[in-house]
Design an enzyme around this catalytic site. Structure first.
Site, PDB file in Angstrom:
ATOM      1  N   ARG A 108      -2.326  -9.347  -1.488  1.00 36.86           N
ATOM      2  CA  ARG A 108      -1.001  -8.987  -1.981  1.00 36.86           C
ATOM      3  C   ARG A 108      -0.851  -9.433  -3.427  1.00 36.86           C
ATOM      4  NH1 ARG A 108       0.438  -5.653   0.385  1.00 36.86           N
ATOM      5  NH2 ARG A 108       2.335  -5.505   1.594  1.00 36.86           N
ATOM      6  N   HIS A 153       9.507  -1.789  -2.496  1.00 35.05           N
ATOM      7  CA  HIS A 153      10.401  -1.972  -1.340  1.00 35.05           C
ATOM      8  C   HIS A 153      10.243  -3.370  -0.749  1.00 35.05           C
ATOM      9  CE1 HIS A 153       6.560  -0.578   0.256  1.00 35.05           C
ATOM     10  NE2 HIS A 153       6.866  -1.164   1.393  1.00 35.05           N
ATOM     11  N   HIS A 199       0.837  -1.208   0.000  1.00 39.44           N
ATOM     12  CA  HIS A 199       0.000   0.000   0.000  1.00 39.44           C
ATOM     13  C   HIS A 199       0.877   1.266   0.000  1.00 39.44           C
ATOM     14  CE1 HIS A 199      -3.946   1.874   1.203  1.00 39.44           C
ATOM     15  NE2 HIS A 199      -3.110   2.867   1.396  1.00 39.44           N
ATOM     16  N   CYS A 215      17.491   2.043  12.418  1.00 37.70           N
ATOM     17  CA  CYS A 215      18.896   2.324  12.082  1.00 37.70           C
ATOM     18  C   CYS A 215      18.986   3.680  11.371  1.00 37.70           C
ATOM     19  CB  CYS A 215      19.397   1.220  11.157  1.00 37.70           C
ATOM     20  SG  CYS A 215      21.050   1.464  10.515  1.00 37.70           S
ATOM     21  N   ARG A 227      19.714   6.849   6.726  1.00 36.57           N
ATOM     22  CA  ARG A 227      18.334   7.336   6.601  1.00 36.57           C
ATOM     23  C   ARG A 227      18.257   8.652   5.804  1.00 36.57           C
ATOM     24  NH1 ARG A 227      14.273   8.688   5.314  1.00 36.57           N
ATOM     25  NH2 ARG A 227      12.191   8.509   6.222  1.00 36.57           N
ATOM     26  N   CYS A 273      22.739  -1.534  10.541  1.00 37.47           N
ATOM     27  CA  CYS A 273      24.197  -1.382  10.415  1.00 37.47           C
ATOM     28  C   CYS A 273      24.943  -1.987  11.603  1.00 37.47           C
ATOM     29  CB  CYS A 273      24.570   0.097  10.252  1.00 37.47           C
ATOM     30  SG  CYS A 273      24.477   1.066  11.785  1.00 37.47           S
ATOM     31  N   CYS A 296      21.134   1.341  16.524  1.00 34.43           N
ATOM     32  CA  CYS A 296      21.402  -0.104  16.511  1.00 34.43           C
ATOM     33  C   CYS A 296      22.075  -0.556  17.807  1.00 34.43           C
ATOM     34  CB  CYS A 296      22.267  -0.474  15.311  1.00 34.43           C
ATOM     35  SG  CYS A 296      21.388  -0.507  13.735  1.00 34.43           S
ATOM     36  N   CYS A 355       8.232  -6.650   3.705  1.00 38.77           N
ATOM     37  CA  CYS A 355       7.465  -5.587   4.378  1.00 38.77           C
ATOM     38  C   CYS A 355       6.241  -6.172   5.096  1.00 38.77           C
ATOM     39  CB  CYS A 355       7.039  -4.477   3.421  1.00 38.77           C
ATOM     40  SG  CYS A 355       6.194  -3.142   4.321  1.00 38.77           S
TER      41      CYS A 355
HETATM   42  P1  NAD Z   1      -4.582  -2.362   2.260  1.00 38.18           P
HETATM   43  O1  NAD Z   1      -5.065  -1.344   1.316  1.00 38.18           O
HETATM   44  O2  NAD Z   1      -4.297  -3.745   1.786  1.00 38.18           O
HETATM   45  O3  NAD Z   1      -5.633  -2.516   3.469  1.00 38.18           O
HETATM   46  C1  NAD Z   1      -6.262  -1.452   4.136  1.00 38.18           C
HETATM   47  C2  NAD Z   1      -7.591  -1.973   4.695  1.00 38.18           C
HETATM   48  O4  NAD Z   1      -8.181  -0.931   5.480  1.00 38.18           O
HETATM   49  C3  NAD Z   1      -8.593  -2.336   3.609  1.00 38.18           C
HETATM   50  O5  NAD Z   1      -9.103  -3.643   3.841  1.00 38.18           O
HETATM   51  C4  NAD Z   1      -9.684  -1.282   3.764  1.00 38.18           C
HETATM   52  O6  NAD Z   1     -10.974  -1.752   3.408  1.00 38.18           O
HETATM   53  C5  NAD Z   1      -9.565  -0.934   5.237  1.00 38.18           C
HETATM   54  N1  NAD Z   1     -10.122   0.374   5.591  1.00 38.18           N
HETATM   55  C6  NAD Z   1     -10.051   1.525   4.899  1.00 38.18           C
HETATM   56  N2  NAD Z   1     -10.678   2.522   5.553  1.00 38.18           N
HETATM   57  C7  NAD Z   1     -11.150   1.982   6.701  1.00 38.18           C
HETATM   58  C8  NAD Z   1     -11.891   2.507   7.807  1.00 38.18           C
HETATM   59  N3  NAD Z   1     -12.267   3.783   7.848  1.00 38.18           N
HETATM   60  N4  NAD Z   1     -12.192   1.671   8.819  1.00 38.18           N
HETATM   61  C9  NAD Z   1     -11.812   0.366   8.769  1.00 38.18           C
HETATM   62  N5  NAD Z   1     -11.127  -0.182   7.744  1.00 38.18           N
HETATM   63  C10 NAD Z   1     -10.792   0.621   6.733  1.00 38.18           C
HETATM   64  O7  NAD Z   1      -3.296  -1.754   2.943  1.00 38.18           O
HETATM   65  P2  NAD Z   1      -2.116  -2.527   3.705  1.00 38.18           P
HETATM   66  O8  NAD Z   1      -1.127  -3.014   2.724  1.00 38.18           O
HETATM   67  O9  NAD Z   1      -2.706  -3.499   4.659  1.00 38.18           O
HETATM   68  O10 NAD Z   1      -1.447  -1.301   4.485  1.00 38.18           O
HETATM   69  C11 NAD Z   1      -2.124  -0.703   5.575  1.00 38.18           C
HETATM   70  C12 NAD Z   1      -1.394   0.550   6.026  1.00 38.18           C
HETATM   71  O11 NAD Z   1      -0.140   0.205   6.602  1.00 38.18           O
HETATM   72  C13 NAD Z   1      -1.062   1.531   4.891  1.00 38.18           C
HETATM   73  O12 NAD Z   1      -1.242   2.837   5.389  1.00 38.18           O
HETATM   74  C14 NAD Z   1       0.412   1.266   4.634  1.00 38.18           C
HETATM   75  O13 NAD Z   1       1.034   2.367   4.037  1.00 38.18           O
HETATM   76  C15 NAD Z   1       0.898   1.003   6.039  1.00 38.18           C
HETATM   77  N6  NAD Z   1       2.149   0.276   6.205  1.00 38.18           N
HETATM   78  C16 NAD Z   1       2.943   0.644   7.242  1.00 38.18           C
HETATM   79  C17 NAD Z   1       4.114  -0.038   7.498  1.00 38.18           C
HETATM   80  C18 NAD Z   1       4.972   0.351   8.662  1.00 38.18           C
HETATM   81  O14 NAD Z   1       6.118  -0.107   8.729  1.00 38.18           O
HETATM   82  N7  NAD Z   1       4.490   1.144   9.604  1.00 38.18           N
HETATM   83  C19 NAD Z   1       4.486  -1.091   6.662  1.00 38.18           C
HETATM   84  C20 NAD Z   1       3.645  -1.446   5.616  1.00 38.18           C
HETATM   85  C21 NAD Z   1       2.477  -0.764   5.392  1.00 38.18           C
HETATM   86  N1  AHE Z   2       7.813   9.136   4.266  1.00 36.11           N
HETATM   87  C1  AHE Z   2       6.570   9.203   4.978  1.00 36.11           C
HETATM   88  C2  AHE Z   2       6.420   8.122   5.982  1.00 36.11           C
HETATM   89  C3  AHE Z   2       6.466   6.745   5.371  1.00 36.11           C
HETATM   90  C4  AHE Z   2       6.647   5.723   6.450  1.00 36.11           C
HETATM   91  O1  AHE Z   2       6.223   5.908   7.595  1.00 36.11           O
HETATM   92  N2  AHE Z   2       7.270   4.619   6.111  1.00 36.11           N
HETATM   93  C5  AHE Z   2       7.424   3.515   7.045  1.00 36.11           C
HETATM   94  C6  AHE Z   2       7.457   2.275   6.260  1.00 36.11           C
HETATM   95  S1  AHE Z   2       5.988   1.957   5.364  1.00 36.11           S
HETATM   96  C7  AHE Z   2       6.373   0.510   4.601  1.00 36.11           C
HETATM   97  O2  AHE Z   2       5.387   0.107   3.800  1.00 36.11           O
HETATM   98  C8  AHE Z   2       8.755   3.594   7.788  1.00 36.11           C
HETATM   99  O3  AHE Z   2       9.490   2.650   7.937  1.00 36.11           O
HETATM  100  N3  AHE Z   2       9.043   4.711   8.318  1.00 36.11           N
HETATM  101  C9  AHE Z   2      10.255   4.947   9.035  1.00 36.11           C
HETATM  102  C10 AHE Z   2      11.187   5.811   8.227  1.00 36.11           C
HETATM  103  O4  AHE Z   2      12.274   6.106   8.714  1.00 36.11           O
HETATM  104  O5  AHE Z   2      10.808   6.185   7.103  1.00 36.11           O
HETATM  105  C11 AHE Z   2       6.366  10.562   5.621  1.00 36.11           C
HETATM  106  O6  AHE Z   2       5.337  10.742   6.289  1.00 36.11           O
HETATM  107  O7  AHE Z   2       7.242  11.402   5.431  1.00 36.11           O
HETATM  108 ZN    ZN Z   3       5.450  -1.688   2.711  1.00 39.20          ZN
END
Ligand code: NAD
Ligand code: AHE
Ligand code: ZN
Length: 369
Positions: A364, A62, A41, A106, A110, A92, A98, A169
């Site tokens: 996916r 990624h 996503h 890390c 960045r 690293c 780290c 991821c």
């Molecule tokens: P996705 O699009 O596969 O799934 C999102 C789900 O949320 C869908 O099923 C959708 O129907 C649901 N949704 C949307 N609006 C909603 C609402 N108001 N209430 C309840 N459900 C709702 O996305 P994903 O691949 O599962 O990614 C989810 C989020 O995680 C994205 O924002 C993505 O960028 C983020 N993400 C973060 C990290 C991280 O490291 N923090 C890593 C990967 C992805």
């Molecule tokens: N660049 C965005 C934020 C994006 C973000 O939060 N990325 C996550 C990974 S999402 C993977 O699908 C992350 O790892 N963040 C830590 C980092 O250092 O980027 C913004 O808001 O500026």
């Molecule tokens: Zn991702």
């Protein structure tokens, strides 16, 4: 050398499949042949122009898995022929973060990673003589890519690339959020908001760690059976309940959840997730990535009365150390990946993968080179 890649020339436009020029690895870098890449996503969010760090033109992607083909001077941890998963969160083992052992974030590369370049400040990709940016330090929507040595995890050779790529991821983020970030204890009640490629992995992580109630919340009813497939015990569609969602969830969990997880990136949902936590101890973990400029809010009283707001990137995983272990969990049958790979595409079909995600029709999509 030349590489076939999908370039994002500008925001909100389909990716274009072209032949790019790729410079070989410099000191401390490795050339990897990407065998398979998943569409997360976050790639879509960047392509949609919602990322404050978005750069164009760039090679997105990624989540991937491949084989090291060449190593630059000074590389010691991998060699040509090794199977690897690229890491957007490198490890690293030397920077302040780290060595602190307190976080996986890390910091060693960045700054340049966020600018779409390699640690020496330049890009290895170019098209018609003009530089093309790297993305999240990975750029896996290319048949070949160059990565810093610290941004690859060496994995076992019997793991299939078209499944292992998802560990780069989605799988690690969801499962890791439960195990590393929440440190969920057996018997806990949890609520997962958003049952997509991340939320389903939170569910399977919670089941693995012995959760009691696993409540899934999604606006798409098709996600009910998906959640149940991985261990969800209750499903709530916010559009189909009478009254306030938070009150409904607090009643369902008899006072609120021990842990909640936002997997939507919607800041209103993040507030609901925090407020659905149990008074006194409930913890809400933000996984979703919000659009540039968005902010979260709640009444401070929610925190005064013991709820905790947290976030997690890459599920708190230290890539080079933890990713090979998650590959083992998959190969040993401890976690599932295969059913979540709903679509396998060629590079030429990559835009279809973005459409399927936007339409809520895929969990996916994986591109196989
Ligand atoms: P996705 O699009 O596969 O799934 C999102 C789900 O949320 C869908 O099923 C959708 O129907 C649901 N949704 C949307 N609006 C909603 C609402 N108001 N209430 C309840 N459900 C709702 O996305 P994903 O691949 O599962 O990614 C989810 C989020 O995680 C994205 O924002 C993505 O960028 C983020 N993400 C973060 C990290 C991280 O490291 N923090 C890593 C990967 C992805
Ligand atoms: N660049 C965005 C934020 C994006 C973000 O939060 N990325 C996550 C990974 S999402 C993977 O699908 C992350 O790892 N963040 C830590 C980092 O250092 O980027 C913004 O808001 O500026
Ligand atoms: Zn991702």
């Amino acid at each position: 050398m030349k590489t076939r890649a999908a370039i994002a020339f500008e925001a909100k436009k389909p990716l274009e499949i072209v032949e790019l020029d790729l410079e070989g690895p410099k000191d401390g870098e490795v050339l990897v042949e990407i065998m398979a890449t998943g569409i997360c996503h976050t790639d879509a969010y960047t392509l949609d122009g919602l990322d404050s760090e978005g750069l164009f033109p760039s090679v997105l992607g990624h989540e991937g898995a491949g084989i090291v083909r060449e190593v630059g001077k000074g590389v010691t941890s991998v060699k040509p022929g090794d199977h690897v998963i690229p890491l957007y969160t490198p490890e690293c083992r030397q920077c302040k973060t780290c060595t602190s052992q307190k976080s996986n974030l890390c910091t060693s590369i960045r700054a340049t990673q966020g600018k779409g370049v390699m640690p020496d400040g330049t890009s290895r990709f170019s098209y018609k003589g003009q530089p093309v940016y790297h993305y999240m330090g990975c750029s896996t929507f290319s048949n070949f890519t160059v990565l810093p040595e610290i941004a690859v995890a060496k994995i076992r050779e019997d793991a299939p690339f078209d499944k292992a790529c998802y560990i780069g991821c989605g799988v690690t983020t969801g499962v890791g959020a439960v195990i590393n970030t929440a440190k969920m204890e057996p018997g806990a009640n949890i609520i997962v908001f958003g049952l997509g490629g991340i939320g389903l992995n939170v569910i399977q992580g919670a089941k693995l760690a012995g959760a009691n109630m696993i409540v899934g919340v999604d606006v798409n009813n098709d996600k009910k059976s998906w959640g149940e497939r991985f261990g969800m015990t209750h499903f709530v569609n916010p559009r189909e309940i009478d009254g306030d969602l938070v009150a409904h969830l607090v009643a369902l969990t008899e006072g609120g959840a021990d842990y909640t997880f936002d997997c939507t990136g919607n800041t209103d949902v993040m507030r609901q997730a925090l407020e659905a936590c149990h008074r006194g101890w409930g913890e809400s973990i933000i996984i979703g990535v919000a659009e540039a400029g968005k902010e979260i809010s709640t009444r401070p009283f929610q925190l005064v009365t013991g709820r905790v707001w947290k976030g997690t990137a890459f599920g708190g995983a230290r890539g080079r150390t933890d990713v090979p272990k998650i590959v083992d969990w998959y190969m040993d049958g401890k976690i599932e990946i295969d059913p979540m790979i709903t679509h396998v595409l060629s590079l030429e079909e990559i835009n279809k993968g973005f459409d399927l995600m936007h339409d809520g029709k895929s969990i996916r999509s994986v591109v196989v080179f």
